[in-house]
Design an enzyme around this catalytic site. Structure first.
Site, PDB file in Angstrom:
ATOM      1  N   LYS A 164      46.345  47.426  49.440  1.00  0.00           N
ATOM      2  CA  LYS A 164      45.579  48.475  49.909  1.00  0.00           C
ATOM      3  C   LYS A 164      44.491  47.932  51.221  1.00  0.00           C
ATOM      4  O   LYS A 164      44.241  48.721  52.039  1.00  0.00           O
ATOM      5  CB  LYS A 164      44.513  48.935  48.892  1.00  0.00           C
ATOM      6  CG  LYS A 164      45.174  49.520  47.808  1.00  0.00           C
ATOM      7  CD  LYS A 164      44.429  50.488  46.709  1.00  0.00           C
ATOM      8  CE  LYS A 164      43.371  49.375  46.106  1.00  0.00           C
ATOM      9  NZ  LYS A 164      43.623  48.559  45.133  1.00  0.00           N
ATOM     10  N   ARG A 212      38.503  55.354  41.049  1.00  0.00           N
ATOM     11  CA  ARG A 212      39.113  54.393  40.164  1.00  0.00           C
ATOM     12  C   ARG A 212      39.152  55.112  38.499  1.00  0.00           C
ATOM     13  O   ARG A 212      39.694  54.452  37.586  1.00  0.00           O
ATOM     14  CB  ARG A 212      38.518  53.259  40.072  1.00  0.00           C
ATOM     15  CG  ARG A 212      39.276  52.059  40.665  1.00  0.00           C
ATOM     16  CD  ARG A 212      38.367  50.978  40.800  1.00  0.00           C
ATOM     17  NE  ARG A 212      38.861  49.611  40.809  1.00  0.00           N
ATOM     18  CZ  ARG A 212      39.157  48.933  42.041  1.00  0.00           C
ATOM     19  NH1 ARG A 212      38.654  49.588  43.296  1.00  0.00           N
ATOM     20  NH2 ARG A 212      39.656  47.797  42.271  1.00  0.00           N
ATOM     21  N   ARG A 221      45.247  34.869  47.188  1.00  0.00           N
ATOM     22  CA  ARG A 221      44.052  35.305  48.066  1.00  0.00           C
ATOM     23  C   ARG A 221      42.774  34.419  47.507  1.00  0.00           C
ATOM     24  O   ARG A 221      42.132  34.287  48.529  1.00  0.00           O
ATOM     25  CB  ARG A 221      43.894  36.764  47.812  1.00  0.00           C
ATOM     26  CG  ARG A 221      42.737  37.473  48.775  1.00  0.00           C
ATOM     27  CD  ARG A 221      42.802  38.929  48.773  1.00  0.00           C
ATOM     28  NE  ARG A 221      42.078  39.476  47.440  1.00  0.00           N
ATOM     29  CZ  ARG A 221      42.213  40.885  47.130  1.00  0.00           C
ATOM     30  NH1 ARG A 221      42.806  41.809  47.970  1.00  0.00           N
ATOM     31  NH2 ARG A 221      41.552  41.108  46.097  1.00  0.00           N
ATOM     32  N   ARG A 239      36.438  35.080  47.198  1.00  0.00           N
ATOM     33  CA  ARG A 239      36.224  36.004  46.056  1.00  0.00           C
ATOM     34  C   ARG A 239      36.183  35.577  44.740  1.00  0.00           C
ATOM     35  O   ARG A 239      37.451  35.066  44.315  1.00  0.00           O
ATOM     36  CB  ARG A 239      36.942  37.635  46.371  1.00  0.00           C
ATOM     37  CG  ARG A 239      36.519  38.235  47.193  1.00  0.00           C
ATOM     38  CD  ARG A 239      37.490  39.534  47.425  1.00  0.00           C
ATOM     39  NE  ARG A 239      37.639  40.162  46.046  1.00  0.00           N
ATOM     40  CZ  ARG A 239      38.165  41.406  45.775  1.00  0.00           C
ATOM     41  NH1 ARG A 239      38.866  42.039  47.058  1.00  0.00           N
ATOM     42  NH2 ARG A 239      38.434  42.020  44.776  1.00  0.00           N
ATOM     43  N   ARG A 244      41.358  42.532  35.550  1.00  0.00           N
ATOM     44  CA  ARG A 244      41.222  43.680  36.462  1.00  0.00           C
ATOM     45  C   ARG A 244      42.582  44.614  36.155  1.00  0.00           C
ATOM     46  O   ARG A 244      42.486  45.913  36.371  1.00  0.00           O
ATOM     47  CB  ARG A 244      40.955  43.285  37.711  1.00  0.00           C
ATOM     48  CG  ARG A 244      39.746  42.777  38.032  1.00  0.00           C
ATOM     49  CD  ARG A 244      39.428  41.697  38.867  1.00  0.00           C
ATOM     50  NE  ARG A 244      40.149  42.191  40.428  1.00  0.00           N
ATOM     51  CZ  ARG A 244      40.307  41.253  41.516  1.00  0.00           C
ATOM     52  NH1 ARG A 244      40.356  40.046  41.085  1.00  0.00           N
ATOM     53  NH2 ARG A 244      40.767  41.803  42.481  1.00  0.00           N
TER      54      ARG A 244
HETATM   55  P1  ADP Z   1      40.789  44.941  44.047  1.00  0.00           P
HETATM   56  O1  ADP Z   1      41.318  46.498  44.126  1.00  0.00           O
HETATM   57  O2  ADP Z   1      41.421  43.998  44.720  1.00  0.00           O
HETATM   58  O3  ADP Z   1      40.471  44.530  42.654  1.00  0.00           O
HETATM   59  P2  ADP Z   1      38.149  45.873  45.132  1.00  0.00           P
HETATM   60  O4  ADP Z   1      37.520  45.188  46.506  1.00  0.00           O
HETATM   61  O5  ADP Z   1      38.811  47.284  45.570  1.00  0.00           O
HETATM   62  O6  ADP Z   1      39.430  44.740  44.828  1.00  0.00           O
HETATM   63  O7  ADP Z   1      37.277  45.962  43.809  1.00  0.00           O
HETATM   64  C1  ADP Z   1      36.714  44.731  43.407  1.00  0.00           C
HETATM   65  C2  ADP Z   1      35.846  44.809  42.022  1.00  0.00           C
HETATM   66  O8  ADP Z   1      34.880  45.882  42.429  1.00  0.00           O
HETATM   67  C3  ADP Z   1      36.571  45.740  40.982  1.00  0.00           C
HETATM   68  O9  ADP Z   1      37.260  44.855  40.168  1.00  0.00           O
HETATM   69  C4  ADP Z   1      35.443  46.612  40.249  1.00  0.00           C
HETATM   70  O10 ADP Z   1      34.829  45.784  39.507  1.00  0.00           O
HETATM   71  C5  ADP Z   1      34.616  47.091  41.321  1.00  0.00           C
HETATM   72  N1  ADP Z   1      34.755  48.318  41.909  1.00  0.00           N
HETATM   73  C6  ADP Z   1      35.366  48.682  43.364  1.00  0.00           C
HETATM   74  N2  ADP Z   1      35.475  49.782  43.367  1.00  0.00           N
HETATM   75  C7  ADP Z   1      35.209  50.544  42.226  1.00  0.00           C
HETATM   76  C8  ADP Z   1      35.177  51.722  41.886  1.00  0.00           C
HETATM   77  N3  ADP Z   1      35.508  52.629  42.468  1.00  0.00           N
HETATM   78  N4  ADP Z   1      34.678  51.976  40.266  1.00  0.00           N
HETATM   79  C9  ADP Z   1      34.323  50.902  39.625  1.00  0.00           C
HETATM   80  N5  ADP Z   1      34.251  49.597  39.978  1.00  0.00           N
HETATM   81  C10 ADP Z   1      34.650  49.544  41.181  1.00  0.00           C
END
Ligand code: ADP
Length: 193
Positions: free
Chosen positions: A14, A89, A128, A134, A146
C-alpha cells in the site's frame, strides 16, 4: 472530489503504490500508520500510548485514528481527493469515515484491494525490517500478530464496502509497475464516468 481507499494486509504494498498514485492523480495521502509514527517521533501522549500497542502488533483504538483522520481532512480543504492507506481498519472506522466524508459532501469512490499470500507478506515485512527501522517489522511474532489482527478485524472492512459495490480486488504480486498500472486502469475507468 475522488477519494480512494487502498486496502490490503500489512506488507501488501500500500505504501509503495500510494506514493505513485498520489503523484499521478494529485491526491492527498492519508496514512494512519505514518500519522501514528509521526506522533511517536514527537513523543506526544498519543504517540506513547500508540507505540505500546503497535509494538505488539495490535490496532490502536478507533477513536484515536478517527480523530487523526478527522483533523487531517479539515486541514486540507483544498484537496482534489484523498487516498486512504491503512485506514479504515475496522467496520467502526469505516462508518466513521463515511460520516466524515458525508459532512464534506463527498464519499469513497473506490476501494482498491491488494491480494497477497500470507507467506509473501511475512517475507516482505521481515525484509523491510532489515532497513526500515520499524520495530514492528523486525520480529516475526509481531508480524504474524499484525496479520492475525488484519484477518480478525480488517477483512470485514472489504465486506462493508462490497455492500455498496465499491470494491475491486487486484493481484498484489508482480512488479511494482504492473500493479500500479492495474490500479490506474481501475481509477481511470471511474474518473471517466
Ligand atoms: P502495515 O499496514 O504495514 O502494518 P501501517 O503503517 O499501516 O503498517 O500500520 C502500522 C501499525 O499502526 C498497525 O500495526 C497498527 O498498530 C497501527 N495502525 C495503523 N493504522 C491503524 C488504524 N486505522 N487503526 C488502528 N491501528 C492502526
Amino acid at each position: 472530489m475522488f477519494n480512494i481507499i487502498l486496502f490490503g494486509p500489512p506488507g501488501s504494498g500500500k505504501g509503495t503504490q500510494s506514493e505513485k498514485l498520489i503523484a499521478a492523480y494529485g491526491l492527498k495521502h492519508l496514512s494512519t500508520g505514518d500519522l501514528l509514527r509521526s506522533e511517536i517521533a514527537r513523543k506526544t501522549p498519543l504517540g506513547i500510548e500508540a507505540k505500546s500497542l503497535m509494538d505488539k502488533g495490535h490496532l490502536v483504538p478507533d477513536e484515536v485514528v478517527v480523530g487523526m483522520i478527522s483533523s487531517a481532512l479539515d486541514e486540507h480543504p483544498e484537496a482534489k481527493g484523498f487516498l486512504f492507506d491503512g485506514f479504515p481498519r475496522t467496520v467502526a472506522q469505516s462508518e466513521a469515515l463515511d460520516k466524515l466524508l458525508k459532512l464534506k459532501n463527498t464519499e469513497i469512490g473506490v476501494v482498491l484491494a491488494l491480494d497477497v499470500s500470507e507467506e509473501e507478506l511475512v517475507k516482505r515485512l521481515l525484509n523491510r525490517g532489515l532497513t526500515s527501522g520499524r520495530s514492528d517489522d523486525t520480529n516475526e511474532a509481531v508480524v504474524r500478530a499484525r496479520i492475525i489482527e488484519y484477518k480478525q478485524k480488517t477483512t470485514v472492512v472489504a465486506n462493508y464496502y462490497e455492500k455498496f459495490n465499491k470494491v475491486v480486488h487486484l493481484k498484489g504480486e508482480g512488479t511494482v509497475e504492473e500493479i500500479f498500472s492495474g490500479l490506474c486502469s481501475e481509477i481511470d475507468k471511474r474518473l471517466s464516468i
